[in-house]
Structures are given as C-alpha cells and as structure tokens.
Design a protein around this motif. Sequence first.
Motif, PDB file in Angstrom:
ATOM      1  N   THR A  95       0.814  -1.211   0.000  1.00 17.18           N
ATOM      2  CA  THR A  95       0.000   0.000   0.000  1.00 17.18           C
ATOM      3  C   THR A  95       0.850   1.264   0.000  1.00 17.18           C
ATOM      4  N   PRO A 100      -2.827   2.957  -5.712  1.00 17.89           N
ATOM      5  CA  PRO A 100      -4.043   2.168  -5.434  1.00 17.89           C
ATOM      6  C   PRO A 100      -4.606   1.447  -6.643  1.00 17.89           C
ATOM      7  N   TRP A 103      -3.235  -2.115  -6.678  1.00 21.10           N
ATOM      8  CA  TRP A 103      -3.350  -3.001  -5.512  1.00 21.10           C
ATOM      9  C   TRP A 103      -3.968  -4.350  -5.889  1.00 21.10           C
ATOM     10  N   THR A 134      -3.456   1.870   6.251  1.00 20.30           N
ATOM     11  CA  THR A 134      -4.256   1.779   5.030  1.00 20.30           C
ATOM     12  C   THR A 134      -4.851   0.389   4.872  1.00 20.30           C
ATOM     13  N   ASP A 138      -8.758   0.871   4.314  1.00 18.35           N
ATOM     14  CA  ASP A 138      -9.109   1.283   2.961  1.00 18.35           C
ATOM     15  C   ASP A 138      -9.886   0.170   2.248  1.00 18.35           C
ATOM     16  N   ARG A 140     -10.396  -0.375  -0.753  1.00 18.63           N
ATOM     17  CA  ARG A 140      -9.771  -0.854  -1.989  1.00 18.63           C
ATOM     18  C   ARG A 140      -8.826  -2.026  -1.716  1.00 18.63           C
TER      19      ARG A 140
END
Length: 376
Positions: A95, A100, A103, A134, A138, A140
């Motif tokens: 990360t 992103p 990822w 993160t 996050d 994502r």
Amino acid sequence: MPMDPTHTALGSWSGGRFMHFGEPLDDDRLTALLRPGDGIDTVLTADVYGEGEADRLVGRALSGVPRDSYCLVGAIGHDFYEGERAGSKGFPRFTSTRDPSQWASYAREATERSLERCGVDAFDLLQLHNPDRTGYSDPRVWEAMEAVRAAGLTRMLGVAPGPANGFTLDLIDCFERFGPSLDWAMIILSPMEPWPGSLVLDAAAEHGVRTITRVADYGGLFWDDVHPGHVFREKDHRLFRPAGWVERGDERLERMRPIAERHGLTVMQLACQWDLAQPTVSCVAPTLIQEAGPDARTVESKRAELAGVPASVVLSDPEIEELRAIGDNTGSMVLKGAALDHAGEPQPDRWSLDSSLAEVASRWRIDPARDLVKTA
C-alpha cells in the motif's frame, strides 16, 4: 472436502531459518517438521519469509501429501518484489509502494507466485500480512483481497497483524468495516500475554471472525527448556526482550504448572488449551524452537508435544481465570498501531489515534489512556 484451520498448526517461521529463534534447521529437518500429518494438519506460511524461500520449503513439505488432508494458510502484503528492505523493519507494505490502481493486480500476482512456490492451486485461507493503517481501513485493499478469492485462489480471507504486539483498535476497526470479507484473524495470545490480544475477541465474536493465535509459547518458556541463565544464540530475536523476562516468566510458569499436572498436560499444552478456551480461538500456532547447544531438546519432540494438545478444552472456568491472573501482563509494553503518544507522519507499524479510532474505542468500552499504554 476442503479443510479449515485445525486446532493446532505449524508455522514456517518455526525452525530458526526465516525468523531468528534458536538454531536454524537444515532443509531436511525443516521440511519434515512442516509436513502435515501425525496429528497436525494445518500449515501457515507467508510469502515474505526468506523472500519466498519459506514457501518453497513448505512446497517440499506438502509434496505427495493429498491436498484434501491438510489446511494451507498463506499471507501476502510485504512488497519484496518492488520495495527495498529497511533493515530490521523489513520490506514495505504494498500500500506504500504501489498506486491504489495497482493493488488488485499486486494481490493477485503475489498470491499466484506464493501458490506456485508452494506447489498448490489455492490456499484454504489467505491473510493480509502485517498491514499498515491503510490496510486496516481502505476498502480498496479488501476489494483486492476479495478479487483474489473470486479468482478461486483462496477459499477464505483473514488479517494477520504484527509483527509486534498491539493494533487493537485497528483490528476491531477492520472487523467493523470489512467483517463480511473476514473469516479469520491471527493475534498474539498466551496465558503469559493475555494483553492486549484479549481486547479484540468480543469484537471478533460479534463479526463472526475466528482467530488463530501465535506466540502461545511466550518466547519458548512454555516449551520448558528456557530457564534462568539460559544462553541464547547470537542475533536471536529474544535478545530484544526486556531484561529479566525469563526470570519473571519462570516464576509464573511454576505457579501454572500444578494446573497442567492436574490434567496430565505439559505446560506448553496448558498454554494451548488456555488459548483455545478463549472466545473465537480455533487454532493455535506456537513457534517450534530448537534451542542452542548439542544437548538441547529436539524440535521434533516439541512437534509431537503440540500434536498431543487435546482438541476439546479440558480446563475449568476457574482454572482459566486463575491462569489469566497469574500471567496478567497489562501495561507491560509499548504497543504498535494506533497510539495516543504518536505524533507526526504515520509509520508502517505505528500511527496517531484519530477520531474514528477513538469512536471504535468508545463503542467497545476501551479507554486508550488506561488500556493501551505502557504503565509498568
């Protein structure tokens, strides 16, 4: 039939090759140690150990073993493909090394490479390994992990905080945000180290997350071959523990021993039993350590001892509470993850306690100033 993690497990961090605990085993001994069977049918690995070498050893250990006879747990998250190692801090998380938008491709590629080294088509459980802030928060990241599952590369997903102790509010926050994606979490927990791991168990239960515990051996003390005066080999990770930890632990071990003897257990089996008695704990994976010296107890005998841990809890509720009281370590160390005293930019393993995490603490009746700080 696919297999979920069983009540005891073997971790590829054992045997001193990829984590510096005791003497490093040669390939043949480590392969035999990690081969499932003889009472232990779950194997855990992480792609970053030895930059893939642990996976390869696990692959050798699994060779010829029927795939439906064991549970294989993998872990991804440290980007040793594009990141640079920062000494003892290890490799950065993906990360922080990738945009992103990359990822999902990283998660799939890292999983496929780990599976190839292990010589199998899919994990039973894939964990996000040592996430940064993160990784815990996050969406994502967890969309990327879910895409790995959708591709058939794992049946279950989990999160494995670390490597040090802490991450309490971060882990609970992760349960709250991504509970439907999470089947398992791995935490540090032992009757000599009930804090802070125990603080996350109610939240795990509410969100249907089962737990794997590591370090139940408490740096090897529960294997009953580390006592005051023990000489650790050079660069052994346990040399970083505070002075006197063996002496204090040995005194507590002797107070716990009568409970083990009452049930015909070794003290290591007692520690595993105590972990298994905690809410949501379904699997225990202590570190198997070959101590230094020609007269040291063999790691193979420790594997056999782990295989003898009863699957059902034999301890009574009063015994469970007595062990917790003897081993109570509340306030004994500085914790990683969200911290009241952290200022400045987030680090890979420590960051500020923001307002959203303060709300998490309030919902779970955790007072960070009381429950998440070093006091002793």
